[in-house]
Write a protein that holds these residues in place. Sequence first.
Motif, PDB file in Angstrom:
ATOM      1  N   LEU A  30      15.600   4.010  20.232  1.00  0.00           N
ATOM      2  CA  LEU A  30      14.769   3.725  21.377  1.00  0.00           C
ATOM      3  C   LEU A  30      13.708   2.595  21.518  1.00  0.00           C
ATOM      4  O   LEU A  30      13.773   2.489  20.466  1.00  0.00           O
ATOM      5  CB  LEU A  30      14.707   5.060  21.412  1.00  0.00           C
ATOM      6  N   ASP A  31      13.366   2.603  22.695  1.00  0.00           N
ATOM      7  CA  ASP A  31      11.816   1.715  22.857  1.00  0.00           C
ATOM      8  C   ASP A  31      10.784   1.916  22.677  1.00  0.00           C
ATOM      9  O   ASP A  31      10.236   2.899  23.531  1.00  0.00           O
ATOM     10  CB  ASP A  31      13.020   0.480  24.181  1.00  0.00           C
ATOM     11  N   PHE A  32      10.641   1.869  21.565  1.00  0.00           N
ATOM     12  CA  PHE A  32       8.938   3.043  21.185  1.00  0.00           C
ATOM     13  C   PHE A  32       7.744   2.089  21.965  1.00  0.00           C
ATOM     14  O   PHE A  32       7.686   0.682  21.954  1.00  0.00           O
ATOM     15  CB  PHE A  32       8.770   2.806  19.874  1.00  0.00           C
TER      16      PHE A  32
ATOM     17  N   MET B  39      16.941  -4.566   1.590  1.00  0.00           N
ATOM     18  CA  MET B  39      15.033  -4.958   2.589  1.00  0.00           C
ATOM     19  C   MET B  39      15.145  -3.990   3.248  1.00  0.00           C
ATOM     20  O   MET B  39      14.944  -2.588   3.381  1.00  0.00           O
ATOM     21  CB  MET B  39      16.458  -5.486   3.662  1.00  0.00           C
ATOM     22  N   ILE B  40      13.179  -4.378   2.969  1.00  0.00           N
ATOM     23  CA  ILE B  40      11.843  -3.641   2.934  1.00  0.00           C
ATOM     24  C   ILE B  40      12.311  -3.767   4.745  1.00  0.00           C
ATOM     25  O   ILE B  40      11.316  -4.211   4.889  1.00  0.00           O
ATOM     26  CB  ILE B  40      11.341  -3.087   2.115  1.00  0.00           C
ATOM     27  N   PRO B  41      12.156  -2.312   5.255  1.00  0.00           N
ATOM     28  CA  PRO B  41      11.470  -2.831   7.032  1.00  0.00           C
ATOM     29  C   PRO B  41       9.990  -2.637   7.190  1.00  0.00           C
ATOM     30  O   PRO B  41       8.843  -2.138   5.935  1.00  0.00           O
ATOM     31  CB  PRO B  41      11.857  -1.459   7.379  1.00  0.00           C
ATOM     32  N   ALA B  42       9.420  -3.492   7.975  1.00  0.00           N
ATOM     33  CA  ALA B  42       7.907  -3.783   7.760  1.00  0.00           C
ATOM     34  C   ALA B  42       6.903  -2.887   8.532  1.00  0.00           C
ATOM     35  O   ALA B  42       7.862  -1.424   9.214  1.00  0.00           O
ATOM     36  CB  ALA B  42       7.447  -4.461   8.938  1.00  0.00           C
ATOM     37  N   VAL B  43       6.735  -1.677   7.776  1.00  0.00           N
ATOM     38  CA  VAL B  43       5.627  -0.766   8.099  1.00  0.00           C
ATOM     39  C   VAL B  43       4.723   0.017   9.236  1.00  0.00           C
ATOM     40  O   VAL B  43       3.971  -1.808  10.130  1.00  0.00           O
ATOM     41  CB  VAL B  43       4.790   0.386   7.030  1.00  0.00           C
ATOM     42  N   THR B  44       5.414  -0.333  10.347  1.00  0.00           N
ATOM     43  CA  THR B  44       5.315   0.195  11.995  1.00  0.00           C
ATOM     44  C   THR B  44       4.679   1.638  12.429  1.00  0.00           C
ATOM     45  O   THR B  44       5.220   1.668  11.551  1.00  0.00           O
ATOM     46  CB  THR B  44       5.743  -0.819  13.044  1.00  0.00           C
ATOM     47  N   PRO B  45       3.741   1.931  12.814  1.00  0.00           N
ATOM     48  CA  PRO B  45       3.383   2.856  13.582  1.00  0.00           C
ATOM     49  C   PRO B  45       4.838   3.607  14.137  1.00  0.00           C
ATOM     50  O   PRO B  45       4.793   4.539  13.592  1.00  0.00           O
ATOM     51  CB  PRO B  45       2.956   2.616  14.799  1.00  0.00           C
ATOM     52  N   GLU B  46       5.874   3.062  14.455  1.00  0.00           N
ATOM     53  CA  GLU B  46       6.970   3.436  15.130  1.00  0.00           C
ATOM     54  C   GLU B  46       7.762   4.542  13.880  1.00  0.00           C
ATOM     55  O   GLU B  46       8.503   5.397  13.884  1.00  0.00           O
ATOM     56  CB  GLU B  46       7.663   3.184  16.339  1.00  0.00           C
ATOM     57  N   LEU B  47       7.903   3.510  12.946  1.00  0.00           N
ATOM     58  CA  LEU B  47       8.575   3.810  11.873  1.00  0.00           C
ATOM     59  C   LEU B  47       8.355   5.078  11.179  1.00  0.00           C
ATOM     60  O   LEU B  47       8.319   6.016  11.184  1.00  0.00           O
ATOM     61  CB  LEU B  47       8.573   2.492  10.819  1.00  0.00           C
TER      62      LEU B  47
ATOM     63  N   GLU C 254      -6.326   2.306  12.928  1.00  0.00           N
ATOM     64  CA  GLU C 254      -4.930   3.936  12.989  1.00  0.00           C
ATOM     65  C   GLU C 254      -3.554   3.979  12.116  1.00  0.00           C
ATOM     66  O   GLU C 254      -3.334   4.560  12.425  1.00  0.00           O
ATOM     67  CB  GLU C 254      -4.695   3.319  14.349  1.00  0.00           C
ATOM     68  N   LEU C 255      -3.023   2.427  11.874  1.00  0.00           N
ATOM     69  CA  LEU C 255      -1.666   2.039  11.578  1.00  0.00           C
ATOM     70  C   LEU C 255      -2.305   3.327   9.489  1.00  0.00           C
ATOM     71  O   LEU C 255      -1.188   4.141   9.545  1.00  0.00           O
ATOM     72  CB  LEU C 255      -1.520   1.648  11.040  1.00  0.00           C
ATOM     73  N   TRP C 256      -3.302   3.038   8.856  1.00  0.00           N
ATOM     74  CA  TRP C 256      -3.673   3.693   8.025  1.00  0.00           C
ATOM     75  C   TRP C 256      -3.535   4.993   8.534  1.00  0.00           C
ATOM     76  O   TRP C 256      -3.267   5.744   7.010  1.00  0.00           O
ATOM     77  CB  TRP C 256      -5.043   2.849   7.170  1.00  0.00           C
ATOM     78  N   ILE C 257      -4.522   6.015   9.047  1.00  0.00           N
ATOM     79  CA  ILE C 257      -4.400   7.567   9.301  1.00  0.00           C
ATOM     80  C   ILE C 257      -3.668   7.947   9.842  1.00  0.00           C
ATOM     81  O   ILE C 257      -2.707   8.756   9.335  1.00  0.00           O
ATOM     82  CB  ILE C 257      -5.529   6.825  10.381  1.00  0.00           C
ATOM     83  N   LEU C 258      -2.613   7.151  10.241  1.00  0.00           N
ATOM     84  CA  LEU C 258      -1.323   7.880  10.617  1.00  0.00           C
ATOM     85  C   LEU C 258      -0.289   7.755   9.060  1.00  0.00           C
ATOM     86  O   LEU C 258       0.318   8.535   8.962  1.00  0.00           O
ATOM     87  CB  LEU C 258      -0.319   6.469  11.391  1.00  0.00           C
TER      88      LEU C 258
END
Lengths: 228, 159, 102
Positions: A24-26, B1-9, C5-9
């Motif tokens: 999905l395209d978040f 491989m560790i994916p970058a920590v993104t909000p969607e992840l 916000e990322l850290w809070i999440l």
Amino acid sequence: MGSLTGLLFAGGLGFMLLAVASGLDFGAPPMLIGSEIQAHAPQQTGAANIVTSVVLGYRAIDTLGELSILFASAVSAGLVLGRRHTTAGTQTKGGFILQSGGSLLFPLMMTIGFYIIFHGHLTPGGGFQGGVILAAAFFLPLLARPGARLHHKSLSLIEGFAGASFILIGLFAMLEGKAFLQPMLIQDTLGQLVSAGTLPLLYLAVGLKVGAELASLLSRLIQTEAPQ
Amino acid sequence: MIPAVTPELILYTTAIGLIAIGLAGVVLSSHLFRMVLALVIAEAGANLMLVLAGYRWDAVAPILTSRAEPAAMVDPVPQALVLTAIVIGVGIQALAVSILIRIRQRFATLDRKEAAERMDAEIAATLGAPRDISQEAPLGERPLPTLPADQINMRGDSP
Amino acid sequence: MSEIELWILLLLAVTMLSAAVMVLLVKNHIAAVAAASVVSLGLALIFALLRAPDVAMTEAAVGVGLSSLILALALRRLGLWRLDGSKTKTNLLEHHVENRDG
């Protein structure tokens, strides 16, 4: 064996959902309907809160169906629990702090509940949230004084009246030659308290119905017989 | 491989994790009350998943503050859907809980296997059928013994 | 979304997932209900971060308040309202009920 299968099932389902989600395209919803509604909602419904115009304007029949599901589940919960008032007097009374706190909070919670309902078309909130707060307001005195009893007849009267008026407003729109539950009487006063035509009335009906339903459900739950 | 920590992840992991934990609880737990709680968890995950479907980067909440041309907003349709789903969820939960109360009153247990066993035994006793009901040959497929009219327990009182 | 916000999440996600696991594993039933309402509270905060104030409000009123209330009332009616879970023999996901005969 059984637990292994269960874990495997849950893990597999999680993996499948993750695989679907990774495609999905978040952050860029593919649905076109959202932006269409955004562009036309202020003119078509007059409500500043677009979620409200979706709930009560564009998808009002869904809301009616949702209200009937809630009604069915409340009725069947009452049916399953049955009518038992035997232990209501035997429970211990709440202490002084709980009792006076309940009496003190009741008018405040009523006020905030109705505030949230009446401002549902302007700010976050509306009939569902306000209705839950109303139910909690009626439930608090019951928690403090277990002997007290809600008047079930008037609650079901309020509930039936609210549900009927929701449908009547919809039928009134049909009488005007519009679709069922189509918003009417739209003034050009976006952001005022008196705006959005029939939407606040519909939300008031929703709030009263949800509040009465949940209050009677809670009181029935507290009056059910405890096991010895 | 560790994916970058993104909000969607983070968000998708939370939603899917809640669904998976909830469903695992529904399947695995032997206590009926925990099953209801697990259902609540799974429902929370599903609601989060739906709201995520309508999120838009750098958008504002779907509430107009002025008459001017609105900025980019998140999609209001999934939010309206979740709004009703939450309220339905609490109704379902109340129904489940009241059924649990009745099971406790009638069978005096909340263990899943035990309650099913006692339920089976009671059904078999009421029908006068043999107890060994296997899943391959459910009760409906074999001829039932006819009961005299006064033995048919319509009200469901305990014998 | 900004850095904070990322850290809070991240914090909310860890809290919610561990609370969800706790719901299934903790011995005491009251603690399990409390953990379920922690999940709802975290969910309400995440909804607020996701620009869904309506949903956040509903989740806060219904999920955190009313649902925990219903579950707690049900615990009393089910006879599981016990503050110490020490007497209940429990291993992983096996919640044996005490005093089965009522």
